[in-house]
Write a protein that holds these residues in place. Structure first.
Motif, PDB file in Angstrom:
ATOM      1  N   ALA A  11       0.837  -1.207   0.000  1.00  0.00           N
ATOM      2  CA  ALA A  11       0.000   0.000   0.000  1.00  0.00           C
ATOM      3  C   ALA A  11       0.871   1.256   0.000  1.00  0.00           C
ATOM      4  O   ALA A  11       0.596   2.227  -0.720  1.00  0.00           O
ATOM      5  CB  ALA A  11      -0.927  -0.009   1.220  1.00  0.00           C
ATOM      6  N   THR A 262      -6.667   0.554   1.274  1.00  0.00           N
ATOM      7  CA  THR A 262      -6.371  -0.871   1.471  1.00  0.00           C
ATOM      8  C   THR A 262      -7.000  -1.397   2.752  1.00  0.00           C
ATOM      9  O   THR A 262      -7.610  -2.462   2.760  1.00  0.00           O
ATOM     10  CB  THR A 262      -4.846  -1.083   1.521  1.00  0.00           C
ATOM     11  OG1 THR A 262      -4.274  -0.592   0.312  1.00  0.00           O
ATOM     12  CG2 THR A 262      -4.503  -2.550   1.687  1.00  0.00           C
TER      13      THR A 262
ATOM     14  N   PRO B 221      -4.521  -0.775  -4.680  1.00  0.00           N
ATOM     15  CA  PRO B 221      -4.786  -1.035  -3.255  1.00  0.00           C
ATOM     16  C   PRO B 221      -6.099  -1.774  -3.044  1.00  0.00           C
ATOM     17  O   PRO B 221      -6.200  -2.634  -2.164  1.00  0.00           O
ATOM     18  CB  PRO B 221      -4.851   0.364  -2.636  1.00  0.00           C
ATOM     19  CG  PRO B 221      -4.070   1.231  -3.555  1.00  0.00           C
ATOM     20  CD  PRO B 221      -4.295   0.672  -4.914  1.00  0.00           C
ATOM     21  N   ARG B 224      -5.531  -5.404  -4.079  1.00  0.00           N
ATOM     22  CA  ARG B 224      -4.686  -6.113  -3.105  1.00  0.00           C
ATOM     23  C   ARG B 224      -5.473  -6.464  -1.855  1.00  0.00           C
ATOM     24  O   ARG B 224      -5.299  -7.541  -1.284  1.00  0.00           O
ATOM     25  CB  ARG B 224      -3.463  -5.271  -2.728  1.00  0.00           C
ATOM     26  CG  ARG B 224      -2.413  -5.278  -3.799  1.00  0.00           C
ATOM     27  CD  ARG B 224      -1.054  -4.849  -3.292  1.00  0.00           C
ATOM     28  NE  ARG B 224      -0.233  -4.540  -4.458  1.00  0.00           N
ATOM     29  CZ  ARG B 224      -0.156  -3.340  -5.018  1.00  0.00           C
ATOM     30  NH1 ARG B 224      -0.796  -2.323  -4.478  1.00  0.00           N
ATOM     31  NH2 ARG B 224       0.558  -3.144  -6.106  1.00  0.00           N
ATOM     32  N   ALA B 225      -6.313  -5.530  -1.424  1.00  0.00           N
ATOM     33  CA  ALA B 225      -7.141  -5.809  -0.243  1.00  0.00           C
ATOM     34  C   ALA B 225      -8.100  -6.962  -0.532  1.00  0.00           C
ATOM     35  O   ALA B 225      -8.324  -7.834   0.329  1.00  0.00           O
ATOM     36  CB  ALA B 225      -7.917  -4.560   0.159  1.00  0.00           C
TER      37      ALA B 225
END
Lengths: 291, 422
Positions: A11, A262, B221, B224-225
């Motif tokens: 992130a 994130t 992001p 990815r989360a």
């Protein structure tokens, strides 16, 4: 959500790359607004113009979009000089720059947008480049070249501009005109000419920022409006007229957005980012590195 | 005496001639007076790609109708304004159309966000209102003169997700978890609500459920989360720029999921198909028409043959598979109702539309009580075998395989997404 180190590192890295792009998008406003007190609200429209310039050269001649942007730098410089000349003659010289000058730039924003719609239509435009689609993987960190290349060139641009401002006569004159126009005049330098050069440079940076934008995401004429709030927020957060401050602010904002997105959800990202801006200004009204 | 009588007769004759001439002129004028069809349309802003395409389709219809003598013997005239993809402009546009321009008929603009604000105005004027692609627009109003061209069916909220989940659950091993993500905007909110309901109904565990601001630049992001949550299915509801951003991020991060897709607006357009090319392989997305043998409706080929050259010239969607055929069909329905009822009476037109099954370029259409299609026809399509960025491959059978519904299915789902070559 559980905070894992891998996810945090990813992130942060994504945020740094995003911040580099934000810096390129903001640097023109940092010059026009931060140094020259010209509220060029049309700057995002020039960035979109830069995107379309890169698109035309990429689609017609297969030129890399960033190379195309470098080729367009003189054109955008000339455009910026012409716009400043009109602005100076009609508004600045008469002391009307506050409200009427702002209206002028609003008008320029919409004229540019509508002109792009009329010429190119409203469909989303993309560019093709060899590095779009390639990602470098280093452990948990992914570095898509689509973000890394604009980041790297943006940082070089910041370094180049800072060196220009610090080490060249014109650069120091630009800093001087932002501090004390009358004193500069007493030094036998023409403030109007210096401001024209500075504004032209700010518009020239839009050519590069536009190329970065169209590499990162598809572009259509109205997309510039999404960036108006961001660019002025980063400019103010960094401190008016400070390039190191601008870079720090852009990177910080990028990281805050990315980490929030994130771990807490992307919806929170703008709120947290702008909350960070307000907090910084409350503690340090001049911005991170403002005078 | 004779001269006075003669003079009176001459005056009367002259007055009669003038009256006859005036009434003839009035008849001629009203016969030539066009039937005005008014609407707002996204000609600039984020949805303008589709808006311009819809306008071209509507203009094709108007030209064809006028070439055949118009409606009720009168030419049709389209009166439209750019809503700039800005919902705030819509009430003013429809007020002007109805109160100032005095249009005889109205159509909607494109998109849920641009239809809902028009509803109070068209309802106040009692107008029949055909919506061009909105999700659950009439769910709260229950207006009996509203009709929706997007084939959502009676339960619009679920229809955008139903096909995705039904197709995805055929994957082996059977998926157990799902990530739901969408933009903070009207359409994605409704679509993800439907996804949530279906996930619960199917006993899927929702391991990620977030939305993002439409102006998000970097989707890495987000992806990815999602990856960290480890879902089997990923349902996304997005607009064109975020569809492109998410697909790029999915490929850059290397999302490991069994099935990825959902309500991605944008994948129906030529520009995104061309740009993203092989990155699209494996994605299961919704569409309304693709060149599959099961969707060869009468008139569709001729319409597309007229539309595509005009679209290229106008800088609109070059393929025209998504909104244009339905915009054209909407005009067919409106025009057909006017001709059948021989009037511009809004109540009669609405009643006729409710009671009629129309044969259009997108097949047979019958509307239910709330104006939605009686039978939904949201197709779920999987991209396969796309190589390079040539647009012609999307005009051929095989690159867009219909995996849902059974009636139009042209192939089985391929999974997992992560192992399909992108």
């Amino acid at each position: 959500m559980e905070i894992s180190l891998d996810l945090l590192l990813s992130a942060i890295m994504a945020g740094i790359l995003l911040g580099g792009f934000y810096a390129a998008v903001t640097v023109g406003v940092s010059i026009s607004f931060g140094m020259l007190d010209i509220v060029n609200i049309a700057h995002p429209a020039f960035i979109i113009l830069g995107s379309y310039a890169a698109y035309i050269l990429n689609a017609s001649f297969g030129l890399d979009p960033i190379l195309a942007a470098f080729l367009m730098l003189p054109v955008f410089y000339a455009l910026g000089a012409a716009i400043y000349q009109i602005y100076h003659l009609v508004f600045e010289r008469r002391g009307d720059e506050a409200l009427r000058g702002l209206a002028f730039f609003f008008g320029l924003l919409f004229i540019t947008e509508v002109a792009l719609v009329l010429v190119f239509g409203v469909d989303y435009r993309f560019v093709n480049a060899a590095y779009v689609g390639i990602t470098l993987h280093y452990g948990p960190i992914d570095l898509p070249l689509r973000m890394l290349v604009p980041f790297a060139i943006s940082i070089l641009l910041m370094i180049g501009l800072q060196l220009f401002l610090s080490c060249s006569f014109i650069g120091r004159a630009i800093q001087a005109v932002s501090q004390d126009r009358l004193a500069l005049q007493l030094m036998a330098a023409n403030p109007t000419k210096i401001k024209r050069i500075a504004f032209a440079i700010s518009i020239a940076t839009a050519a590069l920022a536009g190329a970065f934008l169209i590499i990162i995401q598809p572009v259509e004429p109205s997309i510039g409006r999404d960036y108006i709030g961001r660019v002025f927020a980063i400019c103010v957060l960094g401190g008016l007229g400070s390039f190191p401050g601008l870079v720090a602010a852009a990177l910080l904002l990028g990281v805050v957005e990315s980490v929030t997105s994130t771990f807490y959800g992307p919806s929170w990202a703008p709120a947290v980012a702008f909350g960070f801006l307000l907090l910084t200004l409350a503690l340090r009204p001049a911005g991170l590195m403002g005078r | 005496m004779w001269s006075k009588a003669h003079s009176t007769m001459r005056t009367s004759l002259l007055a009669s001639l003038i009256a006859i001439a005036t009434s003839l002129f009035a008849v001629a004028a009203s016969a030539a007076e066009p039937i005005k069809i008014g609407f707002g349309m996204a000609l600039t802003g984020g949805l303008a790609g589709n808006g311009k395409a819809a306008l071209i389709a509507m203009q094709i219809w108007a030209d064809e109708v006028n070439a055949k003598g118009g409606l009720l013997g009168r030419p049709v005239q389209l009166v439209y304004y750019d809503d700039q993809t800005n919902p705030a402009t819509v009430p003013g546009i429809y007020t002007k159309l109805l109160d100032v321009d005095k249009v005889d008929l109205v159509m909607s603009g494109y998109g849920t966000n641009l239809q809902a604000p028009a509803m109070p105005i068209v309802m106040a004027h009692g107008m029949t209102f055909i919506g061009l692609f909105g999700l659950a627009v009439n769910d709260q109003f229950h207006y009996d003169r509203f009709f929706q061209m997007q084939p959502n069916g009676p339960n619009a909220k679920l229809s955008l997700a139903q096909g995705f989940f039904e197709a995805a659950m055929t994957a082996k091993p059977t998926p157990k978890t799902v990530a739901i993500v969408g933009a903070d905007a009207e359409f994605p909110k409704v679509a993800t609500e439907g996804a949530r309901e279906l996930a619960k109904k199917l006993g899927l565990k929702i391991v990620y459920d977030r939305s993002y601001p439409p102006a998000t630049v970097d989707f890495a992001p987000v992806v990815r989360a999602i990856q960290a949550a480890g879902p089997d299915l990923v349902f996304l509801a997005s607009y064109p720029p975020d569809s492109a951003g998410m697909i790029r991020a999915v490929n850059e991060v290397g999302l490991k999921a069994t099935v990825f897709g959902g309500g991605l607006i944008g994948l129906q357009f030529a520009s995104l198909k061309q740009q993203l090319g092989p990155l699209l392989n494996g994605i299961v997305y919704y569409d309304l028409y693709v060149p599959a043998p099961t969707l060869n409706f009468p008139g569709i080929a001729a319409f597309l043959a007229k539309y595509q050259p005009k679209a290229v010239a106008a800088g609109a969607d070059a393929l025209g598979f998504y909104l244009p055929p339905f915009a054209y069909a909407g005009m067919q329905i409106l025009g057909g109702a006017v001709e059948a009822t021989k009037s511009l009476d809004q109540k009669k037109i609405a009643e006729y539309i409710h009671h009629t099954t129309f044969k259009t370029v997108v097949g047979e259409i019958k509307f239910g009580p709330d104006g939605e299609w009686v039978e939904p026809r949201i197709l779920f399509v999987q991209y396969r075998g796309i190589t390079g960025h040539d647009l012609e491959q999307f005009k051929k059978v095989g690159t867009q395989v219909v995996v849902y519904p059974a009636q139009y299915k042209s192939g089985d789902l391929e999974a997992p997404f992560s192992e399909i070559k992108h």
